[in-house]
Design an enzyme around this catalytic site. Structure first.
Site, PDB file in Angstrom:
ATOM      1  N   SER A 190     -56.637 -29.264  58.892  1.00 54.42           N
ATOM      2  CA  SER A 190     -56.907 -30.276  59.894  1.00 54.42           C
ATOM      3  C   SER A 190     -57.494 -31.562  59.315  1.00 54.42           C
ATOM      4  CB  SER A 190     -57.866 -29.729  60.955  1.00 54.42           C
ATOM      5  OG  SER A 190     -59.130 -29.438  60.371  1.00 54.42           O
TER       6      SER A 190
ATOM      7  N   SER B 180     -58.566 -25.943  56.163  1.00 53.65           N
ATOM      8  CA  SER B 180     -58.450 -27.361  56.524  1.00 53.65           C
ATOM      9  C   SER B 180     -58.761 -28.375  55.436  1.00 53.65           C
ATOM     10  CB  SER B 180     -59.324 -27.666  57.733  1.00 53.65           C
ATOM     11  OG  SER B 180     -58.621 -27.299  58.888  1.00 53.65           O
TER      12      SER B 180
ATOM     13  N   LYS C 113     -64.826 -37.153  57.647  1.00 50.67           N
ATOM     14  CA  LYS C 113     -64.003 -36.560  58.714  1.00 50.67           C
ATOM     15  C   LYS C 113     -64.729 -36.681  60.044  1.00 50.67           C
ATOM     16  CE  LYS C 113     -61.674 -32.154  59.848  1.00 50.67           C
ATOM     17  NZ  LYS C 113     -61.486 -30.745  59.421  1.00 50.67           N
TER      18      LYS C 113
HETATM   19  N1  GLN Z   1     -55.104 -24.119  60.310  1.00 55.66           N
HETATM   20  C1  GLN Z   1     -56.306 -23.438  60.654  1.00 55.66           C
HETATM   21  C2  GLN Z   1     -56.480 -23.457  62.149  1.00 55.66           C
HETATM   22  O1  GLN Z   1     -55.693 -24.037  62.802  1.00 55.66           O
HETATM   23  C3  GLN Z   1     -57.460 -24.015  59.916  1.00 55.66           C
HETATM   24  C4  GLN Z   1     -58.339 -24.930  60.634  1.00 55.66           C
HETATM   25  C5  GLN Z   1     -59.571 -25.322  59.873  1.00 55.66           C
HETATM   26  O2  GLN Z   1     -59.785 -24.895  58.727  1.00 55.66           O
HETATM   27  N2  GLN Z   1     -60.382 -26.120  60.514  1.00 55.66           N
HETATM   28  O3  GLN Z   1     -57.365 -22.883  62.678  1.00 55.66           O
END
Ligand code: GLN
Length: 501
Positions: free
Chosen positions: A155, A179, A80
């Site tokens: 994400s 994420s 990532k």
């Molecule tokens: N959907 C969550 C956010 O927008 C999770 C993001 C993450 O785990 N990096 O913050």
């Protein structure tokens, strides 16, 4: 699909050792697949063909000399783009870091490098990992390989799509509030977020430092167990990592037995608003685990309803602080070195404001503003302080539950992946995607998503979309959830289905 792409790590290792394929050929097969399929999926921000071939060649040389090679050696994977990779651009999918080349590797990447990682490329994500759909990437959208019109989750959407689309064997992702689990769920693969402190955060671009974790995604549980074991452990560069010994997950998962296990089912995670297909897949999985010998125990996590609200105070607060370093001078995009905009700066304040204006996308700005507000004098006590106190109530809920159960089973998300663009103009709708994910992150617990069925979204839809089951473990007990997921996975055949791309 070519049988090669269906193999797990142990299977590929066997082929390498028995010289059925060379590491260079293996890397080449995946690079060709990326060249072919990523035109439509768009999982990768950058493809690192040269590095991949170089690492593969080193593995081939060892094999040629008859030297021992480890299980992960020569296995192609993606990383990532929020994890620093020395000499390879690491952008966080943001304009702010569009040209940033780190001089060092994240500890997780470095450790896998020592195990013979063949890195195929860096994957797309919501910029700075802010989001649940990968639509917040400053660069482009990633598509769900099961249905290219739909979101892959986020994400770590590029990471999940790279695995689901058979463009990498495994993927490194990060999970701060879901994420890894969200895109694993929507892309029909396995994804594990370890306990906070299990894997070093060194070299992960900080989002919410008190929640951030590095984890792994793959097509099956065994591969996740292998890679997690290689990344985990204490690191002098991250003071929050624990000295505790890392279990051999690969061996542990096989020893697990449902017969002496109690699974907690929290009533708060099965409320209204859940898609019927998601509900029946998850309930089917729970019934299956019961038939394999587990005892089902209804439990309550009474503060669940506050989790998203707490998360969306804690996260923006830490984000506003962590993103302060990108000021156009110390780090990131600078309007001063941008010839097209240089004329706009009159003084130092312009350097700061203009660099941040052009470097950050809408979601990062939204979080910086919310977080700065929540931390500001006069509001700090009412928001940030209250949220950090309230997060302990969530952790206490889990602590109480784990007195009577071994692990917890829930859905990952209430719905199936939506169509691209469907929720993008409604940030609140996307924040609610985290409803079953945020409390786990705020409590630092390990959790995973494992495929548990397929469902169709609306009437008239003809495409089967994957559904995942979330298993939540006690603090530092990744072995139990990996073991349960492994035995459940082997009792079903969901893993034998592949997206039609
Ligand atoms: N959907 C969550 C956010 O927008 C999770 C993001 C993450 O785990 N990096 O913050």
């Amino acid at each position: 699909m070519n049988e090669l792409f269906k193999k797990n790590i142990v299977g590929l290792h066997k082929m390498l050792v028995e010289k059925e394929i060379s590491a260079i050929e293996l890397a080449g097969a995946f690079l060709n697949r990326i060249a072919d399929k990523d035109k439509s999926v768009r999982a990768f921000v950058s493809v690192t063909e040269e590095e991949a071939k170089k690492s593969a060649l080193a593995v081939d040389q060892k094999i040629a000399k008859g030297q021992f090679i480890g299980l992960l050696e020569g296995i192609p994977a993606s990383v990532k783009d929020v994890l620093a990779t020395a000499g390879t651009k690491t952008t966080a999918s943001s304009n702010m870091l569009a040209n940033y080349v780190p001089p060092y590797d994240a500890t997780s990447v470095e450790k896998l490098g020592r195990e013979g990682l063949v890195m195929l490329g860096k994957t797309n994500c919501d910029a700075f990992a802010h989001g649940a759909s990968t639509e917040n990437s400053d660069f482009f959208q990633t598509h769900n390989p099961w249905d290219l019109d739909r979101i892959p989750g986020g994400s770590s959407g590029g990471a999940a799509a790279s695995v689901a689309g058979s463009m990498s064997v495994y993927a490194l992702g990060t999970d701060t509030g879901g994420s890894i689990r969200s895109p694993a769920n929507y892309c029909g693969i396995v994804g594990i977020k370890p306990s906070y402190g299990r894997v070093s955060r060194h070299g992960l671009f900080a989002m919410t430092s008190s929640n951030d974790t590095v984890g792994v995604m793959a097509k099956n549980v065994e591969d996740c167990a292998l890679v997690l074991g290689a990344m985990a452990g204490e690191d002098a560069k991250d003071a929050t990592t624990r000295r505790t010994k890392v279990p051999n997950y690969h061996e542990e998962i096989k020893k697990f037995n449902f017969k002496d296990k109690k699974i907690g089912i929290p009533k708060e995670y099965f409320g209204e608003g859940m898609h019927g297909g998601v509900r029946s897949a998850v309930e089917g999985a729970i019934a299956k685990m019961e038939s394999l010998g587990a005892k089902i125990v209804p439990i309550s996590l009474p503060h669940t309803q506050y989790a998203v609200a707490i998360y969306y105070i804690v996260t923006p607060s830490e984000v506003s602080s962590n993103l302060a370093r990108y000021d156009g001078i110390k780090y990131g995009y600078s309007v001063m070195s941008d010839l097209s905009r240089k004329d706009q700066i009159k003084d130092l304040l312009d350097v700061y404001t203009q660099s941040r204006k052009y470097g950050f996308g809408a979601e990062a700005k939204r979080r910086i503003m919310i977080g700065t507000y929540a931390l500001s004098s006069g509001y700090h006590d009412a928001y940030y302080k209250k949220a950090t106190a309230a997060r302990h109530l969530l952790a206490d809920d889990f602590k109480t539950a784990f007195k009577s159960v071994d692990f917890i089973a829930t859905p990952v998300a209430p719905t199936l992946p939506c169509r691209l663009g469907e929720k993008v103009s409604d940030p609140l709708a996307l924040y609610l995607e985290d409803i079953y994910l945020a409390a786990v992150s705020l409590s630092g617990l390990p959790a995973l998503s494992v495929p548990c069925g397929f469902a169709r979204d609306g009437q008239g839809d003809t495409i089967d979309l994957p559904v995942g089951l979330q298993l939540i473990g006690n603090y530092f007990d990744e072995s139990t959830i990996l073991g349960a997921a492994y035995h459940y996975e082997q009792s079903e055949e969901w893993r034998l289905r592949y997206p039609n791309i």
